[in-house]
Design an enzyme around this catalytic site. Structure first.
Site, short mmCIF file in Angstrom:
data_model
loop_
_atom_site.label_atom_id
_atom_site.label_comp_id
_atom_site.label_asym_id
_atom_site.label_seq_id
_atom_site.Cartn_x
_atom_site.Cartn_y
_atom_site.Cartn_z
N ASP A 101 -1.03 7.16 -6.60
CA ASP A 101 -1.02 8.61 -6.75
C ASP A 101 -0.73 8.93 -8.21
O ASP A 101 -0.03 8.18 -8.90
CB ASP A 101 0.04 9.25 -5.85
CG ASP A 101 -0.24 10.73 -5.61
OD1 ASP A 101 -0.78 11.06 -4.52
OD2 ASP A 101 0.06 11.55 -6.49
N PRO A 157 2.55 12.31 0.09
CA PRO A 157 3.92 11.80 0.19
C PRO A 157 4.11 10.57 1.06
O PRO A 157 5.22 10.14 1.26
CB PRO A 157 4.67 12.99 0.77
CG PRO A 157 3.67 13.67 1.65
CD PRO A 157 2.35 13.52 0.93
N GLY A 158 3.00 10.00 1.61
CA GLY A 158 3.12 8.69 2.18
C GLY A 158 2.91 8.52 3.67
O GLY A 158 3.08 7.41 4.19
N CYS A 205 -4.57 8.64 -3.57
CA CYS A 205 -3.92 9.96 -3.47
C CYS A 205 -2.92 9.91 -2.32
O CYS A 205 -2.94 10.72 -1.39
CB CYS A 205 -4.95 11.07 -3.26
SG CYS A 205 -6.31 11.04 -4.44
N ALA A 206 -2.00 8.93 -2.40
CA ALA A 206 -1.21 8.51 -1.25
C ALA A 206 -0.01 9.39 -0.93
O ALA A 206 0.40 9.47 0.23
CB ALA A 206 -0.71 7.07 -1.48
N ASP A 252 -7.78 10.16 0.82
CA ASP A 252 -7.46 11.52 1.24
C ASP A 252 -7.54 12.37 -0.03
O ASP A 252 -6.56 12.54 -0.74
CB ASP A 252 -6.06 11.56 1.86
CG ASP A 252 -5.72 12.90 2.48
OD1 ASP A 252 -6.56 13.82 2.39
OD2 ASP A 252 -4.62 13.05 3.05
N ASP A 311 -3.95 7.45 -12.60
CA ASP A 311 -5.06 8.38 -12.46
C ASP A 311 -6.27 7.59 -11.95
O ASP A 311 -6.73 6.65 -12.62
CB ASP A 311 -5.37 9.03 -13.80
CG ASP A 311 -6.41 10.14 -13.71
OD1 ASP A 311 -7.24 10.10 -12.78
OD2 ASP A 311 -6.39 11.04 -14.57
N LYS A 327 0.17 8.38 5.47
CA LYS A 327 -0.89 7.41 5.77
C LYS A 327 -0.53 6.02 5.26
O LYS A 327 -0.88 5.01 5.87
CB LYS A 327 -2.21 7.91 5.16
CG LYS A 327 -2.66 9.26 5.74
CD LYS A 327 -3.89 9.79 5.04
CE LYS A 327 -4.27 11.16 5.56
NZ LYS A 327 -3.28 12.19 5.19
N CYS A 347 -8.17 17.76 3.94
CA CYS A 347 -7.57 18.78 4.82
C CYS A 347 -8.20 20.13 4.45
O CYS A 347 -7.53 21.05 4.01
CB CYS A 347 -6.06 18.80 4.70
SG CYS A 347 -5.41 19.06 3.02
#
Length: 431
Positions: free
Chosen positions: A267, A249-250, A246-247, A309, A293, A252, A362
């Protein structure tokens, strides 16, 4: 001989932007769409960037002050207006302009009344006049939605809710992660910021990001201090293989690449991955980018490290995205928690023995954080909690007694705060 105006309703200056704000609030409050995603559709036909910014500002401030606006409306009329009634929504839009955005009351109501479209214009005009003549001041901090306050009180206590309200009233600071942490002192000086850890700079208020030195050549990227803690917990990569799940917008992904990891970033959203790819190009960092997926994708071989994440309620970033407090309730949290359980259980199977996984959300909901890790450890005897040490973290962020990270609204409160995050590090046993 007088002549009647032939102006169409949308010829009223400023009306198209208010009509777009009405559509945007309807998308968020009635259909449950995220504010940022719904903004594009609601703003169709607005060519001026300033108009689109006004649409966002009206909607965001209505959402931030919704309980207090409704209290003013309900106190000014004996007529019951349903929550989704157009008259109520139009009054919210008019009042937030007059009371928060500094629009003159006559201009606020002039651009609001045409939105009622044949409805109770007289009622709207009367309620608006009653409220504004009293010259009210909206509470500071804003009142949190009752359901959210009750849920957070049950989980964290009344002090957390008070801190959350105080944080809601303050513009969140902008944090940067540096491509080269060794240059932290240099960037503090260039950007007139402060730092809580190597590789971090917090900017002063009111700066224009694209105009700052270092943006164009990719020396840094915007990333909240709490969000940056997840990748920090994996340390230096020395060319070992890490998956960033689930990278997009990048942020991490770039942290891991800068720390020497060989990164595969996955992602589901091709559009969000375009932004990730652009960020990698700007920072001259490298990663393999995969659109897939996670419920069906898997790596070719076990890996050394994973950062998950996970998709979550995003209640931890409510300061920046006030819509989450109105869109997300117990049902949505339960559905997301079920997905997180499945993703985490699947991801740990991809670790080598001795490999480590960072699980992060988050979210300010225990169901999406502490409960997930407890469930995994109960189900998987081959996994163990790898406690986080205080010396691994930025100043002011302290691990819990259990050795996980839980940032709350009072974290770094004296320095502008931090987003709400849960982060845990787990390792796969070697025997």
């Amino acid at each position: 001989m007088s002549r009647r105006s032939t102006n169409r309703p949308d010829d009223v200056p400023g009306l198209p932007a208010r009509r777009s704000a009405l559509r945007l609030l309807d998308a968020v409050l009635r259909r449950g769409e995220p504010l940022e995603l719904a903004l594009h559709g609601a703003s169709q036909g607005l060519a001026d960037r300033a108009d689109r910014a006004l649409v966002h500002a009206i909607a965001a401030e209505v959402l931030r002050h919704l309980p207090d606006l409704d209290a003013l409306i309900d106190g000014a009329t004996a007529q019951i207006l349903p929550d989704d009634a157009k008259a109520r929504m139009v009054l919210r839009i008019a009042l937030v302009q007059a009371l928060v955005l500094g629009t003159a009351p006559h201009a606020a109501i002039a651009t609001a009344l045409p939105l009622v479209d044949g409805g109770p214009r007289k009622l709207v005009h009367g309620v608006f006049g009653t409220v504004t003549r009293a010259e009210p001041v909206l509470p500071n901090p804003p009142t949190l939605p009752a359901e959210v306050a009750a849920r957070w009180t049950d989980q964290w206590g009344a002090d957390m809710v008070q801190a959350a309200a105080q944080a809601y009233a303050i513009r969140p600071p902008v944090d940067l992660s540096l491509r080269d942490p060794a240059q932290t002192d240099e960037w503090i000086e260039k950007l007139l910021g402060v730092s809580f850890a190597p590789g971090h700079v917090r900017l002063p208020d009111g700066v224009a990001i694209p105009d700052l030195p270092g943006f164009a050549d990719g020396a840094w990227w915007v990333q909240d201090i709490a969000a940056s803690c997840a990748a920090r917990l994996l340390g230096q990569g020395t060319s070992r293989h890490a998956l960033d799940l689930c990278a997009a917008p990048g942020g991490k992904t770039m942290q891991l690449a800068a720390a020497g990891w060989r990164v595969t970033a996955i992602d589901q959203s091709k559009k969000r991955l375009e932004r990730l790819t652009e960020n990698l190009a700007r920072t001259t960092l490298a990663a393999d980018v995969v659109a897939a997926d996670l419920r069906s994708w898997e790596p070719d071989a076990p890996v050394d490290a994973i950062l998950l994440d996970a998709p979550c309620s995003a209640t931890g970033i409510y300061r920046r995205h006030p819509d989450v407090l109105h869109r997300i309730g117990a049902r949505q949290i339960a559905e997301l928690a079920e997905m997180q359980t499945a993703l985490l259980a699947r991801a740990v199977d991809w670790l080598k023995p001795g490999g480590r996984i960072i699980y992060a959300t988050c979210s300010l909901e225990r169901a999406e954080g502490e409960d997930q890790v407890a469930r995994l450890l109960a189900d998987r005897p081959d996994m163990a909690l790898d406690p986080v040490r205080g010396d691994e973290l930025p100043t002011g962020i302290i691990p819990t007694e259990q050795g996980v990270i839980r940032t709350l609204p009072d974290t770094l409160a004296g320095q502008g705060g931090a987003d709400g995050f849960f982060i845990a590090r787990l390792s796969k046993k070697t025997h």
